[in-house]
Motif scaffolding. Structure first.
Motif, PDB file in Angstrom:
ATOM      1  N   THR A 153       0.807  -1.223   0.000  1.00  0.00           N
ATOM      2  CA  THR A 153       0.000   0.000   0.000  1.00  0.00           C
ATOM      3  C   THR A 153       0.840   1.272   0.000  1.00  0.00           C
ATOM      4  O   THR A 153       0.426   2.289  -0.553  1.00  0.00           O
ATOM      5  CB  THR A 153      -0.925  -0.002   1.235  1.00  0.00           C
ATOM      6  OG1 THR A 153      -1.691  -1.205   1.249  1.00  0.00           O
ATOM      7  CG2 THR A 153      -1.879   1.185   1.204  1.00  0.00           C
ATOM      8  N   VAL A 154       2.009   1.244   0.605  1.00  0.00           N
ATOM      9  CA  VAL A 154       2.750   2.474   0.845  1.00  0.00           C
ATOM     10  C   VAL A 154       3.264   3.114  -0.446  1.00  0.00           C
ATOM     11  O   VAL A 154       3.334   4.356  -0.549  1.00  0.00           O
ATOM     12  CB  VAL A 154       3.923   2.208   1.826  1.00  0.00           C
ATOM     13  CG1 VAL A 154       5.020   1.381   1.169  1.00  0.00           C
ATOM     14  CG2 VAL A 154       4.476   3.507   2.379  1.00  0.00           C
ATOM     15  N   PHE A 155       3.606   2.308  -1.457  1.00  0.00           N
ATOM     16  CA  PHE A 155       4.238   2.877  -2.657  1.00  0.00           C
ATOM     17  C   PHE A 155       3.305   3.749  -3.496  1.00  0.00           C
ATOM     18  O   PHE A 155       3.710   4.833  -3.923  1.00  0.00           O
ATOM     19  CB  PHE A 155       4.859   1.757  -3.496  1.00  0.00           C
ATOM     20  CG  PHE A 155       5.974   1.039  -2.801  1.00  0.00           C
ATOM     21  CD1 PHE A 155       7.130   1.701  -2.448  1.00  0.00           C
ATOM     22  CD2 PHE A 155       5.871  -0.303  -2.472  1.00  0.00           C
ATOM     23  CE1 PHE A 155       8.171   1.060  -1.792  1.00  0.00           C
ATOM     24  CE2 PHE A 155       6.892  -0.958  -1.815  1.00  0.00           C
ATOM     25  CZ  PHE A 155       8.050  -0.281  -1.465  1.00  0.00           C
ATOM     26  N   PRO A 156       2.046   3.349  -3.764  1.00  0.00           N
ATOM     27  CA  PRO A 156       1.171   4.269  -4.501  1.00  0.00           C
ATOM     28  C   PRO A 156       0.893   5.558  -3.746  1.00  0.00           C
ATOM     29  O   PRO A 156       0.718   6.622  -4.366  1.00  0.00           O
ATOM     30  CB  PRO A 156      -0.120   3.460  -4.711  1.00  0.00           C
ATOM     31  CG  PRO A 156      -0.041   2.315  -3.794  1.00  0.00           C
ATOM     32  CD  PRO A 156       1.401   2.029  -3.581  1.00  0.00           C
ATOM     33  N   ILE A 157       0.871   5.497  -2.415  1.00  0.00           N
ATOM     34  CA  ILE A 157       0.678   6.714  -1.627  1.00  0.00           C
ATOM     35  C   ILE A 157       1.875   7.643  -1.796  1.00  0.00           C
ATOM     36  O   ILE A 157       1.721   8.863  -1.993  1.00  0.00           O
ATOM     37  CB  ILE A 157       0.447   6.362  -0.147  1.00  0.00           C
ATOM     38  CG1 ILE A 157      -0.849   5.564   0.012  1.00  0.00           C
ATOM     39  CG2 ILE A 157       0.402   7.633   0.702  1.00  0.00           C
ATOM     40  CD1 ILE A 157      -1.102   5.077   1.423  1.00  0.00           C
ATOM     41  N   ILE A 158       3.087   7.087  -1.728  1.00  0.00           N
ATOM     42  CA  ILE A 158       4.291   7.901  -1.891  1.00  0.00           C
ATOM     43  C   ILE A 158       4.337   8.527  -3.283  1.00  0.00           C
ATOM     44  O   ILE A 158       4.597   9.730  -3.438  1.00  0.00           O
ATOM     45  CB  ILE A 158       5.547   7.041  -1.651  1.00  0.00           C
ATOM     46  CG1 ILE A 158       5.634   6.598  -0.196  1.00  0.00           C
ATOM     47  CG2 ILE A 158       6.807   7.817  -2.029  1.00  0.00           C
ATOM     48  CD1 ILE A 158       6.775   5.636   0.095  1.00  0.00           C
ATOM     49  N   ILE A 159       4.077   7.728  -4.308  1.00  0.00           N
ATOM     50  CA  ILE A 159       4.200   8.206  -5.682  1.00  0.00           C
ATOM     51  C   ILE A 159       3.187   9.308  -5.969  1.00  0.00           C
ATOM     52  O   ILE A 159       3.518  10.350  -6.552  1.00  0.00           O
ATOM     53  CB  ILE A 159       4.038   7.032  -6.659  1.00  0.00           C
ATOM     54  CG1 ILE A 159       5.237   6.092  -6.555  1.00  0.00           C
ATOM     55  CG2 ILE A 159       3.896   7.527  -8.104  1.00  0.00           C
ATOM     56  CD1 ILE A 159       5.091   4.798  -7.325  1.00  0.00           C
ATOM     57  N   ASN A 160       1.928   9.120  -5.567  1.00  0.00           N
ATOM     58  CA  ASN A 160       0.917  10.142  -5.818  1.00  0.00           C
ATOM     59  C   ASN A 160       1.187  11.414  -5.028  1.00  0.00           C
ATOM     60  O   ASN A 160       0.985  12.519  -5.551  1.00  0.00           O
ATOM     61  CB  ASN A 160      -0.468   9.586  -5.463  1.00  0.00           C
ATOM     62  CG  ASN A 160      -1.066   8.766  -6.583  1.00  0.00           C
ATOM     63  OD1 ASN A 160      -1.717   9.282  -7.482  1.00  0.00           O
ATOM     64  ND2 ASN A 160      -0.838   7.470  -6.545  1.00  0.00           N
TER      65      ASN A 160
END
Length: 278
Positions: A153-160
């Protein structure tokens, strides 16, 4: 010419009032469209599902009966709470870590050069392949589920979030600098408010990723929760029972996504009037 001004002003006021009334009526009409769409899909599913062998598929009435049986026996409630606890913990931890990291990557080029390559690599890596390693590290149970949910979950939050920071107009930051704002002041007063829509988009994407991660964890680590119900029902060819947790997960995903949207309206109400949609 001056005499025409009141008439033109009154005409504009009437037009604005009519537009407001139309906007207020839209949610109800769109709600009817959504309900009608769901009813049509369910009716078509019921009709065509009855034509297929129950081993290969099912239909809404049979799924409703299986839902009631699971609910009455307490299996569904127990499985739901077994799944929702690591889901909530992993998603919350991903948001707490992902949003600040995304803000730093988007704001500072040095941080982006140091960290962003790992973020992109983690986002592109098929984390299912790392399941045996996660199991060795965290065992079988709550911790491994939470770790898998967090990681996926953490990677799409970071990227956006980082993309949102990069979209903040440079002129706004220059205004803050001109008024001698500190770096923390620029971050809190300018960058974060402008980035909220991107953060919320990352959280909405994270909801879907978190549910997928939860099922993956329950499939490959501890066969429990809603994923365990799916596995056990599938192994015994109880197709209707297998569909029950799937539909529960779909409803959960929609509800959580709507909840994030409502949170965005509360946090950033100015965004509602900044876009034009019909």
């Amino acid at each position: 010419m001056m005499n025409d001004f009141p008439e033109a002003l009154a005409s504009r006021v009437d037009t604005a009032s009519a537009h407001k009334r139309r906007v207020k009526r839209k949610p109800f009409k769109l709600g009817y469209v959504t309900v009608l769409s769901v009813i049509i899909v369910l009716l078509c599913w019921e009709y065509f599902g009855r034509q297929i062998s129950p081993i290969f598929s099912s239909y809404p009435s049979a799924i409703a009966i299986a839902f009631w049986e699971l609910l009455r026996s307490g299996v569904l409630a127990k499985a739901f709470f077994q799944s929702i606890q690591p889901l909530a913990a992993g998603f919350f931890l991903a948001a707490v870590v992902g949003i600040p990291v995304g803000l730093l990557i988007g704001r500072y080029r040095v941080v982006e050069a140091a960290i962003n390559i790992y973020v992109l690599a983690g986002y592109a890596t098929p984390l299912v392949a790392l399941m045996p390693l996660f199991t060795l590290w965290f065992g079988l149970g709550f911790t491994v589920k939470m770790a898998i949910i967090f990681t996926l979950t953490v990677f799409p939050i970071i990227i956006n979030t980082s993309d949102g920071v990069k979209q903040v107009p440079k002129a706004l930051i220059e205004v803050g600098i001109a008024f001698v704002a500190t770096q923390s002041g620029i971050m809190w007063k300018i960058i974060i408010p402008a980035t909220i829509p991107y953060i919320m988009t990352g959280l909405r994407l994270g909801v879907g990723k978190a549910i997928i991660a939860m099922i993956i964890a329950e499939f490959f680590s501890a066969i429990s929760g809603l994923g365990g119900v799916i596995i056990n029902a599938g192994n015994s060819f109880q197709t209707a029972t297998m569909f029950v947790p799937v539909i529960v997960l779909m409803i959960l995903g929609v509800a959580l996504t709507k909840l994030v949207g409502m949170l965005e309206k509360k946090i950033a109400p100015w965004q509602n009037g900044s876009v034009g949609r019909e």
